[in-house]
Enzyme design. Sequence first.
Site, PDB file in Angstrom:
ATOM      1  N   TYR A 117       0.679  -1.417  -0.166  1.00  0.00           N
ATOM      2  CA  TYR A 117      -0.347   0.363  -0.120  1.00  0.00           C
ATOM      3  C   TYR A 117       0.809   0.909   0.279  1.00  0.00           C
ATOM      4  O   TYR A 117       2.349   1.624   0.818  1.00  0.00           O
ATOM      5  CB  TYR A 117      -0.826  -0.037   1.247  1.00  0.00           C
ATOM      6  CG  TYR A 117      -1.987   1.269   0.803  1.00  0.00           C
ATOM      7  CD1 TYR A 117      -2.801   1.155   0.451  1.00  0.00           C
ATOM      8  CD2 TYR A 117      -1.448   2.088   1.824  1.00  0.00           C
ATOM      9  CE1 TYR A 117      -3.679   2.515   0.388  1.00  0.00           C
ATOM     10  CE2 TYR A 117      -2.535   3.615   2.164  1.00  0.00           C
ATOM     11  CZ  TYR A 117      -3.668   3.198   0.620  1.00  0.00           C
ATOM     12  OH  TYR A 117      -4.216   4.384   1.165  1.00  0.00           O
ATOM     13  N   TRP A 119       1.019   5.823  -1.880  1.00  0.00           N
ATOM     14  CA  TRP A 119       0.691   6.799  -2.645  1.00  0.00           C
ATOM     15  C   TRP A 119       2.005   6.507  -3.500  1.00  0.00           C
ATOM     16  O   TRP A 119       1.918   7.113  -4.603  1.00  0.00           O
ATOM     17  CB  TRP A 119       0.266   8.146  -1.911  1.00  0.00           C
ATOM     18  CG  TRP A 119      -0.952   7.972  -1.732  1.00  0.00           C
ATOM     19  CD1 TRP A 119      -1.235   7.528  -0.998  1.00  0.00           C
ATOM     20  CD2 TRP A 119      -2.029   9.296  -2.207  1.00  0.00           C
ATOM     21  NE1 TRP A 119      -2.876   7.323  -1.364  1.00  0.00           N
ATOM     22  CE2 TRP A 119      -3.194   9.038  -1.696  1.00  0.00           C
ATOM     23  CE3 TRP A 119      -1.796  10.636  -3.279  1.00  0.00           C
ATOM     24  CZ2 TRP A 119      -4.136   9.516  -1.641  1.00  0.00           C
ATOM     25  CZ3 TRP A 119      -2.774  10.455  -3.106  1.00  0.00           C
ATOM     26  CH2 TRP A 119      -4.027  11.071  -2.806  1.00  0.00           C
TER      27      TRP A 119
HETATM   28  N1  LIG Z   1      -2.359   8.194  12.197  1.00  0.00           N
HETATM   29  C1  LIG Z   1      -2.914   8.383  10.795  1.00  0.00           C
HETATM   30  N2  LIG Z   1      -2.355   7.810  10.456  1.00  0.00           N
HETATM   31  C2  LIG Z   1      -2.871   7.078   8.723  1.00  0.00           C
HETATM   32  C3  LIG Z   1      -3.565   8.483   8.901  1.00  0.00           C
HETATM   33  C4  LIG Z   1      -3.645   9.209   9.552  1.00  0.00           C
HETATM   34  O1  LIG Z   1      -4.953   9.878   9.277  1.00  0.00           O
HETATM   35  N3  LIG Z   1      -3.769   8.775  11.322  1.00  0.00           N
HETATM   36  N4  LIG Z   1      -3.664   8.052   6.992  1.00  0.00           N
HETATM   37  C5  LIG Z   1      -3.607   7.721   6.449  1.00  0.00           C
HETATM   38  C6  LIG Z   1      -3.999   7.689   4.983  1.00  0.00           C
HETATM   39  S1  LIG Z   1      -5.631   8.206   4.455  1.00  0.00           S
HETATM   40  C7  LIG Z   1      -3.242   6.931   4.493  1.00  0.00           C
HETATM   41  S2  LIG Z   1      -3.310   6.958   2.162  1.00  0.00           S
HETATM   42  C8  LIG Z   1      -1.791   6.656   4.928  1.00  0.00           C
HETATM   43  C9  LIG Z   1      -0.213   7.362   3.899  1.00  0.00           C
HETATM   44  O2  LIG Z   1       0.541   6.327   3.896  1.00  0.00           O
HETATM   45  P1  LIG Z   1       1.550   6.145   2.335  1.00  0.00           P
HETATM   46  O3  LIG Z   1       0.804   6.097   0.981  1.00  0.00           O
HETATM   47  O4  LIG Z   1       2.127   5.047   2.548  1.00  0.00           O
HETATM   48  O5  LIG Z   1       2.672   7.212   2.534  1.00  0.00           O
HETATM   49  P2  LIG Z   1       3.215   8.103   1.578  1.00  0.00           P
HETATM   50  O6  LIG Z   1       3.921   9.230   2.831  1.00  0.00           O
HETATM   51  O7  LIG Z   1       2.476   8.678   0.591  1.00  0.00           O
HETATM   52  O8  LIG Z   1       4.688   6.868   1.228  1.00  0.00           O
HETATM   53  C10 LIG Z   1       4.757   6.700   0.173  1.00  0.00           C
HETATM   54  C11 LIG Z   1       6.373   6.880  -0.026  1.00  0.00           C
HETATM   55  O9  LIG Z   1       6.276   6.422  -1.483  1.00  0.00           O
HETATM   56  C12 LIG Z   1       8.179   6.735  -1.908  1.00  0.00           C
HETATM   57  N5  LIG Z   1       8.020   6.593  -3.132  1.00  0.00           N
HETATM   58  C13 LIG Z   1       8.109   7.866  -3.851  1.00  0.00           C
HETATM   59  N6  LIG Z   1       8.183   7.725  -5.009  1.00  0.00           N
HETATM   60  C14 LIG Z   1       8.842   6.586  -5.652  1.00  0.00           C
HETATM   61  C15 LIG Z   1       9.149   5.550  -6.559  1.00  0.00           C
HETATM   62  O10 LIG Z   1       9.238   6.291  -7.622  1.00  0.00           O
HETATM   63  N7  LIG Z   1       9.096   4.436  -6.050  1.00  0.00           N
HETATM   64  C16 LIG Z   1      10.212   4.094  -5.248  1.00  0.00           C
HETATM   65  N8  LIG Z   1      10.248   2.662  -4.952  1.00  0.00           N
HETATM   66  N9  LIG Z   1       8.958   4.701  -3.191  1.00  0.00           N
HETATM   67  C17 LIG Z   1       8.559   6.097  -4.230  1.00  0.00           C
HETATM   68  C18 LIG Z   1       7.775   7.930  -0.647  1.00  0.00           C
HETATM   69  O11 LIG Z   1       9.265   8.156  -0.301  1.00  0.00           O
HETATM   70  C19 LIG Z   1       7.370   7.590   0.476  1.00  0.00           C
HETATM   71  O12 LIG Z   1       8.043   6.397   1.246  1.00  0.00           O
HETATM   72  O13 LIG Z   1      -1.335   6.772   5.601  1.00  0.00           O
HETATM   73  C20 LIG Z   1      -2.281   6.615   6.512  1.00  0.00           C
HETATM   74  N10 LIG Z   1      -1.515   6.927   7.997  1.00  0.00           N
HETATM   75  N1  LIG Z   2      -1.544  18.751   2.665  1.00  0.00           N
HETATM   76  C1  LIG Z   2      -2.102  17.104   2.861  1.00  0.00           C
HETATM   77  N2  LIG Z   2      -3.386  16.958   1.859  1.00  0.00           N
HETATM   78  C2  LIG Z   2      -3.419  15.832   1.797  1.00  0.00           C
HETATM   79  C3  LIG Z   2      -3.130  14.204   2.467  1.00  0.00           C
HETATM   80  C4  LIG Z   2      -1.431  14.918   2.826  1.00  0.00           C
HETATM   81  O1  LIG Z   2      -0.645  13.866   3.092  1.00  0.00           O
HETATM   82  N3  LIG Z   2      -1.485  15.856   3.251  1.00  0.00           N
HETATM   83  N4  LIG Z   2      -4.079  13.243   2.320  1.00  0.00           N
HETATM   84  C5  LIG Z   2      -4.557  12.717   1.374  1.00  0.00           C
HETATM   85  C6  LIG Z   2      -4.343  11.544   2.029  1.00  0.00           C
HETATM   86  S1  LIG Z   2      -4.196  10.464   1.242  1.00  0.00           S
HETATM   87  C7  LIG Z   2      -6.449  11.720   2.363  1.00  0.00           C
HETATM   88  S2  LIG Z   2      -7.050  10.146   3.014  1.00  0.00           S
HETATM   89  C8  LIG Z   2      -6.981  12.459   2.368  1.00  0.00           C
HETATM   90  C9  LIG Z   2      -7.311  12.404   4.195  1.00  0.00           C
HETATM   91  O2  LIG Z   2      -8.924  13.779   4.735  1.00  0.00           O
HETATM   92  P1  LIG Z   2      -9.634  13.343   5.908  1.00  0.00           P
HETATM   93  O3  LIG Z   2      -9.556  12.697   6.542  1.00  0.00           O
HETATM   94  O4  LIG Z   2     -10.745  14.143   5.476  1.00  0.00           O
HETATM   95  O5  LIG Z   2      -8.086  14.307   6.762  1.00  0.00           O
HETATM   96  P2  LIG Z   2      -7.822  14.754   7.919  1.00  0.00           P
HETATM   97  O6  LIG Z   2      -6.321  16.279   7.582  1.00  0.00           O
HETATM   98  O7  LIG Z   2      -7.123  13.939   8.605  1.00  0.00           O
HETATM   99  O8  LIG Z   2      -8.711  15.572   9.090  1.00  0.00           O
HETATM  100  C10 LIG Z   2      -9.421  16.110   8.328  1.00  0.00           C
HETATM  101  C11 LIG Z   2      -9.882  16.526   9.696  1.00  0.00           C
HETATM  102  O9  LIG Z   2     -11.281  15.633  10.627  1.00  0.00           O
HETATM  103  C12 LIG Z   2     -12.022  15.878  11.598  1.00  0.00           C
HETATM  104  N5  LIG Z   2     -12.198  14.957  13.203  1.00  0.00           N
HETATM  105  C13 LIG Z   2     -11.255  14.264  13.411  1.00  0.00           C
HETATM  106  N6  LIG Z   2     -11.712  13.043  13.788  1.00  0.00           N
HETATM  107  C14 LIG Z   2     -12.892  13.868  13.849  1.00  0.00           C
HETATM  108  C15 LIG Z   2     -14.127  13.649  14.044  1.00  0.00           C
HETATM  109  O10 LIG Z   2     -14.668  12.530  14.776  1.00  0.00           O
HETATM  110  N7  LIG Z   2     -15.370  14.579  13.898  1.00  0.00           N
HETATM  111  C16 LIG Z   2     -15.384  15.325  13.255  1.00  0.00           C
HETATM  112  N8  LIG Z   2     -16.346  16.232  13.398  1.00  0.00           N
HETATM  113  N9  LIG Z   2     -14.030  15.949  12.196  1.00  0.00           N
HETATM  114  C17 LIG Z   2     -13.126  15.279  12.838  1.00  0.00           C
HETATM  115  C18 LIG Z   2     -10.193  16.797  12.265  1.00  0.00           C
HETATM  116  O11 LIG Z   2     -10.422  17.821  12.919  1.00  0.00           O
HETATM  117  C19 LIG Z   2      -9.836  16.954  11.198  1.00  0.00           C
HETATM  118  O12 LIG Z   2      -8.563  17.920  10.890  1.00  0.00           O
HETATM  119  O13 LIG Z   2      -6.625  14.204   2.950  1.00  0.00           O
HETATM  120  C20 LIG Z   2      -5.684  13.941   1.625  1.00  0.00           C
HETATM  121  N10 LIG Z   2      -4.741  15.286   1.261  1.00  0.00           N
HETATM  122 MO   LIG Z   3      -5.240   8.314   2.264  1.00  0.00          MO
END
Ligand SMILES: Nc1nc2c(c(=O)[nH]1)N[C@H]1C(S)=C(S)[C@@H](COP(=O)(O)OP(=O)(O)OC[C@H]3O[C@@H](n4cnc5c(=O)[nH]c(N)nc54)[C@H](O)[C@@H]3O)O[C@H]1N2
Ligand SMILES: Nc1nc2c(c(=O)[nH]1)N[C@H]1C(S)=C(S)[C@@H](COP(=O)(O)OP(=O)(O)OC[C@H]3O[C@@H](n4cnc5c(=O)[nH]c(N)nc54)[C@H](O)[C@@H]3O)O[C@H]1N2
Ligand SMILES: [Mo]
Length: 769
Positions: A117, A119
């Site tokens: 998994y 991005w």
């Molecule tokens: N506590 C908590 N944890 C969360 C979340 C949260 O809200 N709270 N959010 C979750 C969500 S929504 C998501 S989507 C995940 C994201 O989790 P990930 O998608 O695993 O996070 P990234 O940092 O985007 O990891 C991408 C990695 O790919 C590497 N990379 C980039 N380009 C290339 C390439 O061309 N080749 C190779 N081999 N590597 C490359 C980058 O250096 C990076 O280390 O995290 C989740 N974790």
């Molecule tokens: N800059 C930036 N943008 C991103 C990403 C990133 O890593 N960086 N990641 C992308 C990815 S993969 C994803 S999946 C999306 C995720 O998108 P989201 O999951 O929507 O993003 P978050 O910032 O984790 O959460 C948004 C807000 O939800 C609120 N929240 C938390 N718990 C609760 C709750 O119980 N109730 C309510 N009402 N609100 C709550 C918090 O205040 C938090 O700031 O973001 C995307 N956009």
């Molecule tokens: Mo995500």
Amino acid sequence: MSEVKERNDVAMKPHSSHWGAFRAGWRGDELVVEPHPADPDPSPILQNFPKALRHRARIATPMVRKGWLERGPGPDRMRGRDEFVAVSWDKALDLLAGELKRVGEAHGPGSIFGGSYGWASAGRFHHAQSQVHRFLNTVMGGYVRSVNSYSAGASAVILPHVIGPMDPVAKRNVTWGQIVEHTGLCLAFGGMAVKNSAVASGGVSKHIERPSMKAAAERGCRFVLIGPLKDDLPEEARAEWLQIHPGTDTALMLGMAHTLVAEGLHDTAFLAKFCTGYDRFEPYLLGRTDGQPKDAAWAAAICGIPAATIAQLARDAAATRTLITMAHSLQRAEHGEQPVWMAVVLAAMLGQHGLPGGGFNYALGSIAHYGKRNAAVPIGALPQGRNTVADFIPVARISDLLLNPGGTYDYNGQQRRYADIRLVYWAGGNPFHHHQDLNRLRRAFAAVDTLVVHETAWTATARHADIVLPCTMTLEREDIGGSPQDDLLIAMHRLAEPFGLSRDDYSIFADLAARLGKEDAFTEGRDAQGWLRHLYEKTRAAIAARGEPAPSFEEFWEAGELKLPMEEDDGGIVRAFRDDPAGHPLPTPSGRIEIFSETIYGFGYPDCPGHPAFIPYGDVPDARQPLWLVANQPATRLHSQLDFGGTSENAKRRGREVMRIHPRDAAARGIAEGDIVRLFNERGACLASASLSEALMPGVVQLATGAWYDPEDPAEDNPLCVHGNPNVLTRDVGTSRLAQGCTGQLTTLEVEKFTGNLPPVRAWDPPGG
Ligand SMILES: Nc1nc2c(c(=O)[nH]1)N[C@H]1C(S)=C(S)[C@@H](COP(=O)(O)OP(=O)(O)OC[C@H]3O[C@@H](n4cnc5c(=O)[nH]c(N)nc54)[C@H](O)[C@@H]3O)O[C@H]1N2
Ligand SMILES: Nc1nc2c(c(=O)[nH]1)N[C@H]1C(S)=C(S)[C@@H](COP(=O)(O)OP(=O)(O)OC[C@H]3O[C@@H](n4cnc5c(=O)[nH]c(N)nc54)[C@H](O)[C@@H]3O)O[C@H]1N2
Ligand SMILES: [Mo]
């Protein structure tokens, strides 16, 4: 090349990223990055590139863990604690090919986890996750995969049961254009933070969220932000902020629903014509099944919003065109299925599904994919080949899988068994960023025979690997950028030579495939350029078939971008259903919105009953862990990517991630602005720099994800993370037996001023130096 623009004597070339299309060029030794000129609200994340490109955190050469080199494959708690030995590409690939052969022959492809998994980067071809999946399918016969995402683990499973698949509900439904024109009231659960819509996987050329909210608000649309953080909606939305206790949104919505019924404001005609099972839900709502009416007073006691406010919000919602949006975050939490389902039900009781600018649009504002029109032509993607292994896990069950081979678990009506995994192959993701309870993840990774990681930089995941293969960054190769929700396909030109000995994932896999006698199956005889042309052709041919001018690959490359035809803004399957319920039934078992689901009821899960219900959070604040932690997405980077870039680094203080705390909670703990604090709970601890802010509600602290895990003493079992990675604190439990989604958004903890000697941050220093 016509697209080469001279600006300040710098030749600018087009490129793209998940956080925006841009142009870049060299001024002497300095990389200059400028957003795409058509972007009305570009993201500051773009400025992570210049410093990151040649940063010491990059991986320069293939490396093998010392213990693996000396003792061979096998479970080893030294992962993440051992030294690395630099080896040549030939040696690394020979060793790896030998290990893949051993595992394949002795245990079969069902012992390989290639869930991988993550991005990765934006290009359609060099997308690392697609590359590793294609390699494992075409060369190894397959792998145990993962399903769903960390983003939307609960909604991806609940939405198809109750209204339709996530994509049409989130991506082809209410657009920003409809909001600007039609919406009267927008109830934004979890907000629509513009820092989040900075990002869309595959790229975004125009960030329209902020200007759209501004235009809607100026026309008179009222935005209400329901959440713990004030800055989850931009100033331009002129929003009212309702502070809600985390994890209680379902109670608030039930309180509103109860008010609608009590005052006869619910749309009984809509419920009868378009829904099924309201009669099974209403007794719960009114308290006939459990003696507890879910009225506004009941909801107020749970969610912290006054009963009068809840009741008035229900009346206001019934009186105008109302749109309910819900951030991903609400379902990235225990019982995350419930708020999503309840939002569908509330919008149904308001009779608004399918109206322009009304109803429910899941995840609008969470990512820039939502609220957009869709491209009318396909965009090429690397074909994955055939996976002969049927087995999978819900993606966030990775530690459970590795720690419990043969163990059973429930998922969406199935009872499943965890495979016995010997080899884990990761490319393009960072489990030490995305997974919860990192100390547990370390134990899980210690259990496998071999962990292989392709990385651009020394993430904690790379540091826990046995074989580390250095990869090029996106700026070091040519690719095609695009997503189905953007109208520009970008010719991503190469801007720099590969760092050190790094190579493209593709050429690494091609060489490995050759060593395993399957080169043709993997490459189909194409080099990287050949694949770009092949992928582009899919889009070109579709444009030509529409009778529109379809530039050749050379013309596209020279122009730097291609404008794509877009679909009409027609409201998708929900509008079609509203207009003609018999002719366009929803893809649910009943063809209607399921307020009660016989299917889910039949699963018999106490943690996900047959209709939406408020189920109290398990992990709630108590005397030991009195504060909520909101671990949300970072404003200064995408996840953990380029944490070492300029925008990300500049926002840190004394090298640590900044954590926000309400002044009241800070005062109670003797914490002042800029103090280094220790955040801790029963699972782990990390350091961060405290910032006092009234933009969050009392009782809540916020620490964004993405600071690289940096154990003070890697030899310890539960080391202090000195940098500020919240996933040392979060719980590794599924949302429920239904979806088993990630619950990383919320946990509980205590915070104290850190008074010891401040340990150095070494997260970006290569191992051994
Ligand atoms: N506590 C908590 N944890 C969360 C979340 C949260 O809200 N709270 N959010 C979750 C969500 S929504 C998501 S989507 C995940 C994201 O989790 P990930 O998608 O695993 O996070 P990234 O940092 O985007 O990891 C991408 C990695 O790919 C590497 N990379 C980039 N380009 C290339 C390439 O061309 N080749 C190779 N081999 N590597 C490359 C980058 O250096 C990076 O280390 O995290 C989740 N974790
Ligand atoms: N800059 C930036 N943008 C991103 C990403 C990133 O890593 N960086 N990641 C992308 C990815 S993969 C994803 S999946 C999306 C995720 O998108 P989201 O999951 O929507 O993003 P978050 O910032 O984790 O959460 C948004 C807000 O939800 C609120 N929240 C938390 N718990 C609760 C709750 O119980 N109730 C309510 N009402 N609100 C709550 C918090 O205040 C938090 O700031 O973001 C995307 N956009
Ligand atoms: Mo995500």
